[in-house]
Motif scaffolding. Structure first.
Motif, PDB file in Angstrom:
ATOM      1  N   TYR A 224      53.782  28.055  40.607  1.00  0.00           N
ATOM      2  CA  TYR A 224      53.933  27.038  41.587  1.00  0.00           C
ATOM      3  C   TYR A 224      52.742  25.969  41.288  1.00  0.00           C
ATOM      4  O   TYR A 224      53.005  24.904  41.296  1.00  0.00           O
ATOM      5  CB  TYR A 224      54.259  27.717  42.932  1.00  0.00           C
ATOM      6  N   ILE A 225      51.628  26.591  41.629  1.00  0.00           N
ATOM      7  CA  ILE A 225      50.280  25.989  41.441  1.00  0.00           C
ATOM      8  C   ILE A 225      49.831  25.917  40.314  1.00  0.00           C
ATOM      9  O   ILE A 225      49.611  27.218  39.842  1.00  0.00           O
ATOM     10  CB  ILE A 225      49.327  26.246  42.532  1.00  0.00           C
ATOM     11  N   TYR A 226      49.407  24.986  39.397  1.00  0.00           N
ATOM     12  CA  TYR A 226      49.247  25.326  38.062  1.00  0.00           C
ATOM     13  C   TYR A 226      48.355  23.826  37.417  1.00  0.00           C
ATOM     14  O   TYR A 226      48.734  22.766  37.813  1.00  0.00           O
ATOM     15  CB  TYR A 226      50.334  25.370  37.411  1.00  0.00           C
ATOM     16  N   GLY A 227      47.296  24.007  36.755  1.00  0.00           N
ATOM     17  CA  GLY A 227      46.505  22.936  36.508  1.00  0.00           C
ATOM     18  C   GLY A 227      46.440  22.092  35.359  1.00  0.00           C
ATOM     19  O   GLY A 227      45.404  21.377  35.023  1.00  0.00           O
ATOM     20  N   ASP A 228      47.236  22.550  34.316  1.00  0.00           N
ATOM     21  CA  ASP A 228      47.514  21.803  33.241  1.00  0.00           C
ATOM     22  C   ASP A 228      46.197  22.104  32.500  1.00  0.00           C
ATOM     23  O   ASP A 228      45.471  23.347  32.560  1.00  0.00           O
ATOM     24  CB  ASP A 228      47.577  20.212  33.227  1.00  0.00           C
ATOM     25  N   VAL A 229      45.586  21.115  31.533  1.00  0.00           N
ATOM     26  CA  VAL A 229      44.528  21.282  30.781  1.00  0.00           C
ATOM     27  C   VAL A 229      43.228  21.674  31.532  1.00  0.00           C
ATOM     28  O   VAL A 229      43.060  21.115  32.561  1.00  0.00           O
ATOM     29  CB  VAL A 229      44.194  19.978  29.893  1.00  0.00           C
ATOM     30  N   PHE A 230      42.476  22.819  31.145  1.00  0.00           N
ATOM     31  CA  PHE A 230      41.435  23.396  32.088  1.00  0.00           C
ATOM     32  C   PHE A 230      40.396  23.889  31.004  1.00  0.00           C
ATOM     33  O   PHE A 230      40.615  24.724  30.007  1.00  0.00           O
ATOM     34  CB  PHE A 230      42.018  24.497  32.412  1.00  0.00           C
ATOM     35  N   ASP A 231      39.096  23.397  31.220  1.00  0.00           N
ATOM     36  CA  ASP A 231      37.905  24.088  30.556  1.00  0.00           C
ATOM     37  C   ASP A 231      37.479  25.148  31.364  1.00  0.00           C
ATOM     38  O   ASP A 231      36.919  25.188  32.721  1.00  0.00           O
ATOM     39  CB  ASP A 231      37.070  22.887  30.418  1.00  0.00           C
ATOM     40  N   ARG A 232      37.043  26.362  30.562  1.00  0.00           N
ATOM     41  CA  ARG A 232      36.736  27.270  31.420  1.00  0.00           C
ATOM     42  C   ARG A 232      35.907  28.508  30.649  1.00  0.00           C
ATOM     43  O   ARG A 232      36.036  28.441  29.234  1.00  0.00           O
ATOM     44  CB  ARG A 232      37.818  28.380  32.285  1.00  0.00           C
ATOM     45  N   ALA A 233      35.283  29.199  31.294  1.00  0.00           N
ATOM     46  CA  ALA A 233      34.867  30.555  30.718  1.00  0.00           C
ATOM     47  C   ALA A 233      35.512  31.792  31.536  1.00  0.00           C
ATOM     48  O   ALA A 233      35.306  31.689  32.852  1.00  0.00           O
ATOM     49  CB  ALA A 233      33.193  30.613  30.758  1.00  0.00           C
ATOM     50  N   GLU A 234      36.051  32.490  30.711  1.00  0.00           N
ATOM     51  CA  GLU A 234      36.897  33.720  31.228  1.00  0.00           C
ATOM     52  C   GLU A 234      36.646  35.034  30.825  1.00  0.00           C
ATOM     53  O   GLU A 234      36.542  34.941  29.476  1.00  0.00           O
ATOM     54  CB  GLU A 234      38.369  33.242  31.571  1.00  0.00           C
ATOM     55  N   MET A 235      36.488  36.253  31.424  1.00  0.00           N
ATOM     56  CA  MET A 235      36.347  37.268  30.860  1.00  0.00           C
ATOM     57  C   MET A 235      37.392  38.282  31.734  1.00  0.00           C
ATOM     58  O   MET A 235      37.848  38.350  33.055  1.00  0.00           O
ATOM     59  CB  MET A 235      35.116  38.107  31.048  1.00  0.00           C
ATOM     60  N   GLN A 236      37.849  39.450  30.848  1.00  0.00           N
ATOM     61  CA  GLN A 236      38.890  40.261  31.618  1.00  0.00           C
ATOM     62  C   GLN A 236      38.425  41.799  30.929  1.00  0.00           C
ATOM     63  O   GLN A 236      38.240  41.878  29.791  1.00  0.00           O
ATOM     64  CB  GLN A 236      40.129  39.891  30.950  1.00  0.00           C
ATOM     65  N   PHE A 237      38.674  42.557  32.038  1.00  0.00           N
ATOM     66  CA  PHE A 237      38.480  43.982  31.522  1.00  0.00           C
ATOM     67  C   PHE A 237      39.792  44.564  32.072  1.00  0.00           C
ATOM     68  O   PHE A 237      40.463  44.399  33.000  1.00  0.00           O
ATOM     69  CB  PHE A 237      37.440  44.661  32.681  1.00  0.00           C
ATOM     70  N   ARG A 238      40.196  45.438  30.971  1.00  0.00           N
ATOM     71  CA  ARG A 238      41.658  45.877  31.237  1.00  0.00           C
ATOM     72  C   ARG A 238      41.924  47.401  30.663  1.00  0.00           C
ATOM     73  O   ARG A 238      41.009  47.808  29.684  1.00  0.00           O
ATOM     74  CB  ARG A 238      42.631  45.166  30.265  1.00  0.00           C
ATOM     75  N   GLY A 239      42.900  48.234  31.303  1.00  0.00           N
ATOM     76  CA  GLY A 239      43.331  49.283  30.764  1.00  0.00           C
ATOM     77  C   GLY A 239      44.782  49.511  30.542  1.00  0.00           C
ATOM     78  O   GLY A 239      45.396  48.372  30.716  1.00  0.00           O
ATOM     79  N   ASP A 240      45.106  50.847  30.428  1.00  0.00           N
ATOM     80  CA  ASP A 240      46.665  50.761  30.169  1.00  0.00           C
ATOM     81  C   ASP A 240      47.271  50.550  31.701  1.00  0.00           C
ATOM     82  O   ASP A 240      48.304  50.180  31.619  1.00  0.00           O
ATOM     83  CB  ASP A 240      46.688  52.340  30.008  1.00  0.00           C
ATOM     84  N   LYS A 241      46.690  50.674  32.759  1.00  0.00           N
ATOM     85  CA  LYS A 241      47.386  50.496  34.230  1.00  0.00           C
ATOM     86  C   LYS A 241      46.765  49.320  34.859  1.00  0.00           C
ATOM     87  O   LYS A 241      47.318  49.166  35.942  1.00  0.00           O
ATOM     88  CB  LYS A 241      47.245  51.824  34.694  1.00  0.00           C
ATOM     89  N   PHE A 242      45.688  48.781  34.519  1.00  0.00           N
ATOM     90  CA  PHE A 242      45.139  47.651  35.378  1.00  0.00           C
ATOM     91  C   PHE A 242      44.432  46.421  34.634  1.00  0.00           C
ATOM     92  O   PHE A 242      44.263  46.779  33.410  1.00  0.00           O
ATOM     93  CB  PHE A 242      44.067  48.237  36.158  1.00  0.00           C
ATOM     94  N   ALA A 243      44.234  45.324  35.062  1.00  0.00           N
ATOM     95  CA  ALA A 243      43.594  44.414  34.361  1.00  0.00           C
ATOM     96  C   ALA A 243      42.398  43.689  35.402  1.00  0.00           C
ATOM     97  O   ALA A 243      43.318  43.175  36.687  1.00  0.00           O
ATOM     98  CB  ALA A 243      44.149  43.200  33.605  1.00  0.00           C
ATOM     99  N   VAL A 244      41.508  43.217  35.343  1.00  0.00           N
ATOM    100  CA  VAL A 244      40.615  42.435  36.258  1.00  0.00           C
ATOM    101  C   VAL A 244      40.197  41.393  35.478  1.00  0.00           C
ATOM    102  O   VAL A 244      39.443  41.366  34.519  1.00  0.00           O
ATOM    103  CB  VAL A 244      39.446  43.369  36.674  1.00  0.00           C
ATOM    104  N   THR A 245      40.458  40.080  36.035  1.00  0.00           N
ATOM    105  CA  THR A 245      40.051  38.730  35.348  1.00  0.00           C
ATOM    106  C   THR A 245      39.325  38.050  36.340  1.00  0.00           C
ATOM    107  O   THR A 245      39.397  37.925  37.524  1.00  0.00           O
ATOM    108  CB  THR A 245      41.291  38.186  35.013  1.00  0.00           C
TER     109      THR A 245
END
Length: 450
Positions: A224-245
């Motif tokens: 619903y809320i969404y920002g179109d073009v976006f400059d960022r640095a993002e990291m994610q840790f993930r496993g079979d049952k979870f993800a942290v962003t």
């Protein structure tokens, strides 16, 4: 399918492999066999492993998943394939598309890969209409005098494989272009909406640069809320049952007049807004998922308090639950803290709430002709919850605040990589203030992927 039959075909897929010094790993394939060289090449290329690592079992029937696994491994060697070999791999990928998708292998657009660069894209032709109405601020929306019902958008993506873990992406877009009275398009500037480098391992991902789509709440929430073009640095840790962003970035959209956002429309106020964000997701059986997310917005390096951007912070939660193989239920909640300067007489408190529910039956898959889905949704949005910018919803972005509304739609894949969709709102009502009930929205579109 007999393994010896598949082996004779898959021999063409052993691209870049050589068996000059490779040893035969299978005790049941004699050196005088008609398939000996092909089998050794496939094993040396890592496309086949045999049974228990020692037996080829050339007369055994194999499953479609085993065949799909071989095709997936051949796809990994596409950069070394000849034109004829790529054509064969594409044909086999089409045959085993469902199995490859279940294995997590994307099979669309393989024919567009050149060397270590893969080109993809899409084109959209869209019709949208809403009768005119006047909002709380006296601004008139819709109607024939403001008719921009037909528009189009074309996007092109080039993705380069730098190494096994790193890719670079460049994307170009026309954005949504309205057709004029004479059928000509206006505002046809082409811009780079995707410029990024991604580094991924099995459990860690890092993405730096510009993305065309920042969707608060991740890929499974409503958007619903969404920002179109976006400059960022993002990291994610993930496993079979979870993800942290987690990430930090800046919205890049809209225009400014004399250094200040234009007042021509509220969809321009996101330009320059920064946000730090985080999300935790859990994944369950049968593709179901749930998550919570948080955003802390700022303007000019400080807390948000100006006349052009209304949000201070945001938190939300979603649950996407699959029932069997056909049904999906999505529930999404968001709460937006409002900056003091935006509070209005009809805002009940210092925050605004959003509730969304969506029920879907079926699954429209661009690689599966004649696949389809049908859905119905309900939205309850308080005034101030929509922050401006674009939205991942099908609705008009600037008319999703201060309403309750139902919607329904159908998506149909009438040919491979070609989709037709129809959407319609109904029972839409204003929640607060003097705004009249908005007219209903109609949308239909063709989307072609390549």
């Amino acid at each position: 399918m007999k393994s010896k039959v598949l082996a004779s075909v898959a021999a063409l897929m052993a691209v870049g492999a050589t068996c000059a010094f490779a040893a035969n790993p299978f005790v049941d394939v004699p050196t005088d066999s008609w398939a000996y060289r092909s089998v050794v090449e496939l094993a040396d290329a890592g496309i086949i492993q045999g049974v228990d690592g020692s037996y080829f079992q050339g007369e055994r029937n194999i499953t479609r998943y085993e065949a799909a696994e071989m095709v997936a491994k051949a796809m990994a060697h596409m950069d070394r394939a000849t034109v004829e070999q790529r054509a064969l791999i594409n044909k086999l990928a089409d045959e085993y598309a469902d199995e490859l998708n279940n294995l997590g292998v994307r099979v669309s657009n393989l024919e567009n890969k050149v060397g270590n660069i893969k080109f993809t894209g899409d084109a959209r032709l869209r019709y949208r209409y809403q009768s005119s109405y006047t909002d709380n601020d006296g601004v008139k929306h819709g109607g024939k005098e403001n008719d921009k019902s037909w528009d189009y958008r074309i996007r092109l993506r080039g993705k380069a494989q730098i190494n096994d873990r790193m890719t670079a992406t460049l994307g170009l877009s026309t954005d949504s272009q309205s057709f004029g009275d004479n059928g000509a398009a206006s505002d046809t500037n082409i811009f780079a909406d995707d410029i990024k480098v991604d580094y991924n391992t099995k459990s860690f991902g890092l993405s730096l640069g510009r993305t065309d789509k920042y969707k608060i709440g991740g890929p499974r929430a409503y958007g619903y809320i969404y920002g179109d073009v976006f400059d960022r640095a993002e990291m994610q840790f993930r496993g079979d049952k979870f993800a942290v962003t987690a990430g930090y970035g800046k919205f890049k959209m809209g225009s400014k007049v004399n250094g200040m956002p234009s007042m021509a429309g509220e969809d321009e106020v996101m330009d320059g807004v920064k946000t730090g964000y985080a999300e935790i997701e859990g994944f369950f059986g049968n593709g179901s998922a749930a998550g919570v997310y948080y955003n802390d917005f700022s303007v000019g390096g400080g807390s948000v308090d100006n006349d052009f951007f209304r949000g201070d912070d945001l938190w939300g939660a979603y649950a996407s639950v699959n029932f069997g193989s056909k049904w999906n239920l999505l529930a999404n909640y968001e709460n937006v803290g409002l900056a003091d300067s935006y509070k209005t007489p009809y805002t009940k408190d210092d925050s605004a709430d959003l509730w969304i529910g969506r029920l879907t039956y079926g699954k429209a898959n661009m690689s599966a002709p004649k696949s389809w889905d049908i859905w119905v949704e309900y939205i309850d949005a308080e005034d101030g919850v929509w922050l401006g910018g674009s939205t991942d919803s099908w609705r008009f972005a600037d008319q999703m605040d201060n309403i309750t509304s139902w919607g329904a739609g159908v998506d149909y894949i009438f040919a491979k990589n070609a989709k037709f969709s129809v959407m319609q709102s109904f029972a839409t009502e204003a929640k607060d203030g003097n705004m009249t009930d908005p007219e209903e929205q109609t949308r239909a579109e063709f989307v072609f992927a390549f």
